[in-house]
Design a protein around this motif. Structure first.
Motif, PDB file in Angstrom:
ATOM      1  N   THR A  30       0.849  -1.175   0.000  1.00 51.28           N
ATOM      2  CA  THR A  30       0.000   0.000   0.000  1.00 51.28           C
ATOM      3  C   THR A  30       0.887   1.228   0.000  1.00 51.28           C
ATOM      4  O   THR A  30       1.738   1.385   0.867  1.00 51.28           O
ATOM      5  N   LEU A  31       0.670   2.094  -0.982  1.00 51.67           N
ATOM      6  CA  LEU A  31       1.444   3.306  -1.103  1.00 51.67           C
ATOM      7  C   LEU A  31       0.601   4.470  -0.614  1.00 51.67           C
ATOM      8  O   LEU A  31      -0.490   4.702  -1.112  1.00 51.67           O
ATOM      9  N   TYR A  32       1.102   5.193   0.376  1.00 55.63           N
ATOM     10  CA  TYR A  32       0.460   6.404   0.858  1.00 55.63           C
ATOM     11  C   TYR A  32       1.128   7.565   0.136  1.00 55.63           C
ATOM     12  O   TYR A  32       2.354   7.676   0.130  1.00 55.63           O
ATOM     13  N   TYR A  33       0.319   8.411  -0.493  1.00 53.37           N
ATOM     14  CA  TYR A  33       0.893   9.464  -1.320  1.00 53.37           C
ATOM     15  C   TYR A  33       0.365  10.836  -0.938  1.00 53.37           C
ATOM     16  O   TYR A  33      -0.656  10.978  -0.284  1.00 53.37           O
ATOM     17  N   ASN A  34       1.104  11.839  -1.347  1.00 53.21           N
ATOM     18  CA  ASN A  34       0.751  13.232  -1.174  1.00 53.21           C
ATOM     19  C   ASN A  34       1.013  13.904  -2.518  1.00 53.21           C
ATOM     20  O   ASN A  34       2.149  13.926  -2.980  1.00 53.21           O
ATOM     21  N   LEU A  35      -0.039  14.418  -3.163  1.00 58.32           N
ATOM     22  CA  LEU A  35       0.076  14.962  -4.511  1.00 58.32           C
ATOM     23  C   LEU A  35      -0.399  16.416  -4.541  1.00 58.32           C
ATOM     24  O   LEU A  35      -1.577  16.692  -4.723  1.00 58.32           O
ATOM     25  N   PRO A  36       0.521  17.374  -4.337  1.00 57.47           N
ATOM     26  CA  PRO A  36       0.126  18.778  -4.473  1.00 57.47           C
ATOM     27  C   PRO A  36       0.072  19.183  -5.953  1.00 57.47           C
ATOM     28  O   PRO A  36       0.919  18.780  -6.743  1.00 57.47           O
ATOM     29  N   LEU A  37      -0.948  19.959  -6.304  1.00 58.67           N
ATOM     30  CA  LEU A  37      -1.145  20.403  -7.680  1.00 58.67           C
ATOM     31  C   LEU A  37      -1.241  21.925  -7.734  1.00 58.67           C
ATOM     32  O   LEU A  37      -1.640  22.563  -6.764  1.00 58.67           O
ATOM     33  N   VAL A  38      -0.910  22.465  -8.883  1.00 52.21           N
ATOM     34  CA  VAL A  38      -1.213  23.866  -9.190  1.00 52.21           C
ATOM     35  C   VAL A  38      -2.066  23.832 -10.449  1.00 52.21           C
ATOM     36  O   VAL A  38      -1.619  23.367 -11.500  1.00 52.21           O
ATOM     37  N   VAL A  39      -3.331  24.268 -10.316  1.00 55.96           N
ATOM     38  CA  VAL A  39      -4.293  24.201 -11.408  1.00 55.96           C
ATOM     39  C   VAL A  39      -4.690  25.624 -11.812  1.00 55.96           C
ATOM     40  O   VAL A  39      -5.106  26.413 -10.961  1.00 55.96           O
ATOM     41  N   ALA A  40      -4.529  25.935 -13.097  1.00 53.49           N
ATOM     42  CA  ALA A  40      -4.932  27.242 -13.621  1.00 53.49           C
ATOM     43  C   ALA A  40      -6.224  27.072 -14.415  1.00 53.49           C
ATOM     44  O   ALA A  40      -6.288  26.250 -15.330  1.00 53.49           O
ATOM     45  N   ILE A  41      -7.246  27.852 -14.057  1.00 56.65           N
ATOM     46  CA  ILE A  41      -8.526  27.820 -14.762  1.00 56.65           C
ATOM     47  C   ILE A  41      -8.713  29.174 -15.432  1.00 56.65           C
ATOM     48  O   ILE A  41      -8.698  30.211 -14.762  1.00 56.65           O
ATOM     49  N   ARG A  42      -8.898  29.146 -16.736  1.00 56.85           N
ATOM     50  CA  ARG A  42      -9.031  30.391 -17.508  1.00 56.85           C
ATOM     51  C   ARG A  42     -10.445  30.513 -18.062  1.00 56.85           C
ATOM     52  O   ARG A  42     -10.982  29.566 -18.614  1.00 56.85           O
ATOM     53  N   ASN A  43     -11.015  31.696 -17.892  1.00 57.99           N
ATOM     54  CA  ASN A  43     -12.302  32.026 -18.483  1.00 57.99           C
ATOM     55  C   ASN A  43     -12.009  32.747 -19.804  1.00 57.99           C
ATOM     56  O   ASN A  43     -11.625  33.911 -19.798  1.00 57.99           O
ATOM     57  N   PRO A  44     -12.178  32.080 -20.954  1.00 56.24           N
ATOM     58  CA  PRO A  44     -11.822  32.707 -22.223  1.00 56.24           C
ATOM     59  C   PRO A  44     -12.877  33.679 -22.765  1.00 56.24           C
ATOM     60  O   PRO A  44     -12.633  34.355 -23.761  1.00 56.24           O
ATOM     61  N   SER A  45     -14.014  33.776 -22.101  1.00 57.40           N
ATOM     62  CA  SER A  45     -15.102  34.628 -22.599  1.00 57.40           C
ATOM     63  C   SER A  45     -14.717  36.105 -22.523  1.00 57.40           C
ATOM     64  O   SER A  45     -14.122  36.553 -21.548  1.00 57.40           O
ATOM     65  N   ARG A  46     -15.087  36.833 -23.546  1.00 58.68           N
ATOM     66  CA  ARG A  46     -14.838  38.278 -23.559  1.00 58.68           C
ATOM     67  C   ARG A  46     -15.965  39.044 -22.888  1.00 58.68           C
ATOM     68  O   ARG A  46     -15.789  40.197 -22.521  1.00 58.68           O
ATOM     69  N   THR A  47     -17.111  38.409 -22.735  1.00 56.59           N
ATOM     70  CA  THR A  47     -18.279  39.147 -22.265  1.00 56.59           C
ATOM     71  C   THR A  47     -18.812  38.725 -20.903  1.00 56.59           C
ATOM     72  O   THR A  47     -19.406  39.535 -20.208  1.00 56.59           O
ATOM     73  N   PHE A  48     -18.612  37.470 -20.500  1.00 53.68           N
ATOM     74  CA  PHE A  48     -19.236  36.986 -19.274  1.00 53.68           C
ATOM     75  C   PHE A  48     -18.204  36.710 -18.188  1.00 53.68           C
ATOM     76  O   PHE A  48     -17.159  36.139 -18.449  1.00 53.68           O
ATOM     77  N   SER A  49     -18.551  37.091 -16.977  1.00 50.31           N
ATOM     78  CA  SER A  49     -17.779  36.623 -15.840  1.00 50.31           C
ATOM     79  C   SER A  49     -18.465  35.355 -15.329  1.00 50.31           C
ATOM     80  O   SER A  49     -19.625  35.099 -15.635  1.00 50.31           O
ATOM     81  N   LEU A  50     -17.729  34.546 -14.579  1.00 49.35           N
ATOM     82  CA  LEU A  50     -18.256  33.273 -14.085  1.00 49.35           C
ATOM     83  C   LEU A  50     -18.317  33.297 -12.567  1.00 49.35           C
ATOM     84  O   LEU A  50     -17.452  33.875 -11.908  1.00 49.35           O
ATOM     85  N   HIS A  51     -19.320  32.644 -12.020  1.00 49.05           N
ATOM     86  CA  HIS A  51     -19.476  32.509 -10.575  1.00 49.05           C
ATOM     87  C   HIS A  51     -19.249  31.039 -10.219  1.00 49.05           C
ATOM     88  O   HIS A  51     -19.961  30.166 -10.711  1.00 49.05           O
ATOM     89  N   TYR A  52     -18.246  30.761  -9.389  1.00 48.99           N
ATOM     90  CA  TYR A  52     -17.900  29.390  -9.017  1.00 48.99           C
ATOM     91  C   TYR A  52     -18.622  29.019  -7.730  1.00 48.99           C
ATOM     92  O   TYR A  52     -18.469  29.668  -6.709  1.00 48.99           O
ATOM     93  N   ASN A  53     -19.420  27.942  -7.799  1.00 47.91           N
ATOM     94  CA  ASN A  53     -20.150  27.450  -6.631  1.00 47.91           C
ATOM     95  C   ASN A  53     -19.394  26.330  -5.927  1.00 47.91           C
ATOM     96  O   ASN A  53     -19.440  26.213  -4.715  1.00 47.91           O
ATOM     97  N   ARG A  54     -18.705  25.483  -6.721  1.00 43.32           N
ATOM     98  CA  ARG A  54     -18.036  24.307  -6.138  1.00 43.32           C
ATOM     99  C   ARG A  54     -16.984  23.803  -7.118  1.00 43.32           C
ATOM    100  O   ARG A  54     -17.193  23.814  -8.326  1.00 43.32           O
ATOM    101  N   ILE A  55     -15.868  23.332  -6.559  1.00 43.62           N
ATOM    102  CA  ILE A  55     -14.813  22.706  -7.356  1.00 43.62           C
ATOM    103  C   ILE A  55     -14.384  21.433  -6.639  1.00 43.62           C
ATOM    104  O   ILE A  55     -14.104  21.454  -5.442  1.00 43.62           O
ATOM    105  N   GLU A  56     -14.367  20.329  -7.378  1.00 41.76           N
ATOM    106  CA  GLU A  56     -13.952  19.049  -6.804  1.00 41.76           C
ATOM    107  C   GLU A  56     -12.840  18.469  -7.667  1.00 41.76           C
ATOM    108  O   GLU A  56     -12.944  18.440  -8.890  1.00 41.76           O
ATOM    109  N   VAL A  57     -11.777  18.021  -7.008  1.00 44.98           N
ATOM    110  CA  VAL A  57     -10.617  17.458  -7.708  1.00 44.98           C
ATOM    111  C   VAL A  57     -10.429  16.028  -7.216  1.00 44.98           C
ATOM    112  O   VAL A  57     -10.439  15.774  -6.010  1.00 44.98           O
ATOM    113  N   GLY A  58     -10.289  15.083  -8.143  1.00 49.94           N
ATOM    114  CA  GLY A  58     -10.125  13.680  -7.772  1.00 49.94           C
ATOM    115  C   GLY A  58      -9.022  13.013  -8.572  1.00 49.94           C
ATOM    116  O   GLY A  58      -8.645  13.468  -9.651  1.00 49.94           O
ATOM    117  N   VAL A  59      -8.499  11.931  -8.029  1.00 53.73           N
ATOM    118  CA  VAL A  59      -7.441  11.157  -8.673  1.00 53.73           C
ATOM    119  C   VAL A  59      -8.014   9.856  -9.189  1.00 53.73           C
ATOM    120  O   VAL A  59      -8.844   9.229  -8.532  1.00 53.73           O
TER     121      VAL A  59
END
Length: 192
Positions: free
Chosen positions: A67-96
């Protein structure tokens, strides 16, 4: 002066013709608005850094399980490419996911936030967990799929909720002694 048109032997008044024209125009406008606002925003998600920082291999003599116990730190960049709309984030889930087996899943405890148009937001999730089947692809590099599920809505229309999902196929170097000196993480674009 009144205007009338004959249709199937019946005369239509100018009021009826105006009502039909307005109805057709409103339907066309509604379909256009639905086409503009009803599509899911095309987010650009990129993992810009990842590394395995903890390796604790436990082997039990009972079943010969490693059994391998791991620790995986990430750096995730999320880009909103829209020129007209802003986005409202309600929830973000990250899984392996590794070899079609779900691993750790983390719901990021972020406050609700807005992302302006043409803007990049950087997140720093850390996934910790255990697996019985993590294997190297060579030179201390691990193949791991990271799945990102997001719940967002467009501003100013918050009533329509979108749930885009992205998968990032990562080649993650370990920070162990076995990793070759030239191995480093390369930015990975995530896809639908």
């Amino acid at each position: 002066m009144t205007c009338s048109v004959a249709w199937n032997g019946n005369k239509l008044s100018s009021f009826t013709i105006l009502a039909i024209v307005i109805g057709v125009a409103m339907s066309a406008g509604g379909i256009t608005l639905l086409a503009i606002f009803g599509r899911s925003p095309e987010l650009e998600v990129t993992v810009t850094n990842a590394s395995m920082t903890q390796f604790n291999l436990n082997s039990s003599s009972k079943n010969d399980n490693n059994t391998l116990y791991y620790n995986l730190p990430l750096v995730v960049a999320i880009r909103n490419p829209s020129r007209t709309f802003s986005l409202h984030y309600n929830r973000i889930e990250v899984g392996v996911k590794y070899r079609q087996q779900k691993g750790t899943s983390v719901a990021l405890s972020l406050p609700l936030f807005d992302q302006g148009s043409k803007n990049i937001t950087t997140l720093h999730p850390v996934l910790q967990g255990q697996t019985s089947s993590l294997e190297e692809t060579g030179a201390g590099i691990y193949s791991i799929d990271v799945q990102i599920a997001i719940r967002i809505s467009r501003r100013p229309l918050t009533g329509i909720v979108f749930k885009p999902k992205r998968t990032c196929m990562l080649k993650v170097p370990s920070n162990s002694n076995k990793a070759s000196p030239g191995s480093s993480f390369k930015d990975t674009q995530c896809f639908v």
